[in-house]
Design an enzyme around this catalytic site. Structure first.
Site, PDB file in Angstrom:
ATOM      1  N   THR A  45      -0.997  12.870   8.014  1.00 27.50           N
ATOM      2  CA  THR A  45      -1.850  13.100   9.183  1.00 27.50           C
ATOM      3  C   THR A  45      -1.423  14.346   9.939  1.00 27.50           C
ATOM      4  O   THR A  45      -2.232  14.973  10.630  1.00 27.50           O
ATOM      5  CB  THR A  45      -1.829  11.865  10.098  1.00 27.50           C
ATOM      6  N   TYR A  91       7.220   5.540   1.130  1.00 28.37           N
ATOM      7  CA  TYR A  91       5.786   5.643   1.419  1.00 28.37           C
ATOM      8  C   TYR A  91       5.029   5.574   0.106  1.00 28.37           C
ATOM      9  O   TYR A  91       5.140   6.466  -0.732  1.00 28.37           O
ATOM     10  CB  TYR A  91       5.507   6.949   2.164  1.00 28.37           C
ATOM     11  N   LYS A 108       6.223   2.020   3.876  1.00 32.13           N
ATOM     12  CA  LYS A 108       4.851   2.144   4.369  1.00 32.13           C
ATOM     13  C   LYS A 108       3.961   1.903   3.164  1.00 32.13           C
ATOM     14  O   LYS A 108       3.917   2.710   2.238  1.00 32.13           O
ATOM     15  CB  LYS A 108       4.614   3.534   4.964  1.00 32.13           C
ATOM     16  N   ILE A 153       1.933   1.986  10.447  1.00 33.22           N
ATOM     17  CA  ILE A 153       1.967   3.421  10.713  1.00 33.22           C
ATOM     18  C   ILE A 153       0.509   3.846  10.724  1.00 33.22           C
ATOM     19  O   ILE A 153      -0.176   3.802   9.707  1.00 33.22           O
ATOM     20  CB  ILE A 153       2.810   4.175   9.678  1.00 33.22           C
TER      21      ILE A 153
END
EC number: 4.3.3.7
Length: 291
Positions: free
Chosen positions: A47, A134, A162, A205
């Site tokens: 992001t 992740y 995540k 998240i």
């Protein structure tokens, strides 16, 4: 350490064709998020357009983030790469700057085998800083399987994942296979927050928390306080936003959304391009329902 609602923050750029960072805008955004009760922040992730940030810019963004939150919430710094040496460099820098941990995406494009993944993540975790894995197969082209995650969770510095596979059965299996470790599974998908928490996950998240931090925190709080009905109600209230923020590639919609909300955003860096007029209108309509 990394539980609750942690916004994956955007990286604001100056209006100079995104050639330079807007660090004052970044810190203003962070002050807003912290004031709304978020439980941590994640700079330099997908992001945050990390793929187009130089090493020096990574350092500046993480440094500015740590300065802005001033110890009020933990900073989980994005430090992943498909080059192990580069990921180590990012991680060592984040540790030296004072980040509370690092978020390490699985190596993308080069598709390492199992032993390569174990060596990659272990080399980073050996730097003695908390590591959150992740898993986002839609971006990396590779899935971190539950048994691999369980093996990695035995490293004392690998403290969580995540999980953005979108596979709730996989999430359940990861939680089941890591129950004997000090290991937290965090949703990487806003719409999966409640299902993941119901299975024993620790939060999210979040992209949506950049736009609606109070409602996201409220949903998390309602669940943790046992108010399941309120948590579900907030989930469905937020569901149109969850969808709207992915009408184009992340972070294109969320940067437009926070700009419309008066927060610092600035332009995108190529190869990402601005949201078109039709999608902007659709996003604006969804945002108007939260005013």
């Amino acid at each position: 350490m990394f539980e609750g609602v942690l916004p994956a923050i955007v990286t604001p750029f100056q209006n100079d064709h995104a050639k330079s960072l807007d660090l004052l805008g970044l810190q203003s955004n962070l002050a807003f998020l912290v004031s709304k009760g978020v439980h941590g922040v994640v700079p330099c992730g997908s992001t945050g357009e990390s793929a187009t940030l130089s090493f020096e810019e990574h350092v500046k963004v993480i440094e500015a983030t740590i300065e802005a939150v001033a110890g009020k919430v933990p900073v989980l710094a994005g430090a992943g790469s498909n080059n192990t040496d580069e990921a180590i460099r990012f991680t060592r820098s984040a540790k030296d700057l004072g980040a509370d941990g690092v978020l390490i995406i699985s190596p993308y494009y080069n598709r390492p085998n199992r032993s390569g993944l174990i060596k990659h993540f272990s080399a980073i975790a050996d730097l003695d800083i908390p590591v959150v894995l992740y898993n986002v197969p839609s971006r990396t082209g590779q899935n971190l399987s539950p048994d691999l995650v369980a093996e990695l969770s035995r490293h004392p510095n690998i403290v969580g994942i995540k999980e953005a596979s979108g596979n709730i059965s996989q999430v359940s299996q990861i939680i089941e296979e890591t129950m004997d470790q000090d290991f937290t599974v965090i949703s990487g998908d806003d719409g999966m927050t409640l299902p993941v928490m119901a299975l024993g996950g620790g939060g999210v998240i979040s992209v949506a928390a950049n736009v609606e931090p109070e409602r996201m925190v409220g949903m998390y709080r309602a669940y943790t306080e046992g108010d399941w009905d309120d948590a579900i109600s907030l989930h469905y209230e937020l569901a149109p936003l969850f969808r709207a923020l992915f009408i184009d590639s992340n972070p294109i919609p969320v940067k437009k959304a926070i700009n419309l909300r008066g927060l610092a955003s600035g332009p995108l860096r190529l190869p990402l391009d601005e949201l078109d007029a039709e999608k902007t209108a659709a996003l604006t309509e969804v945002l108007s329902t939260y005013d």
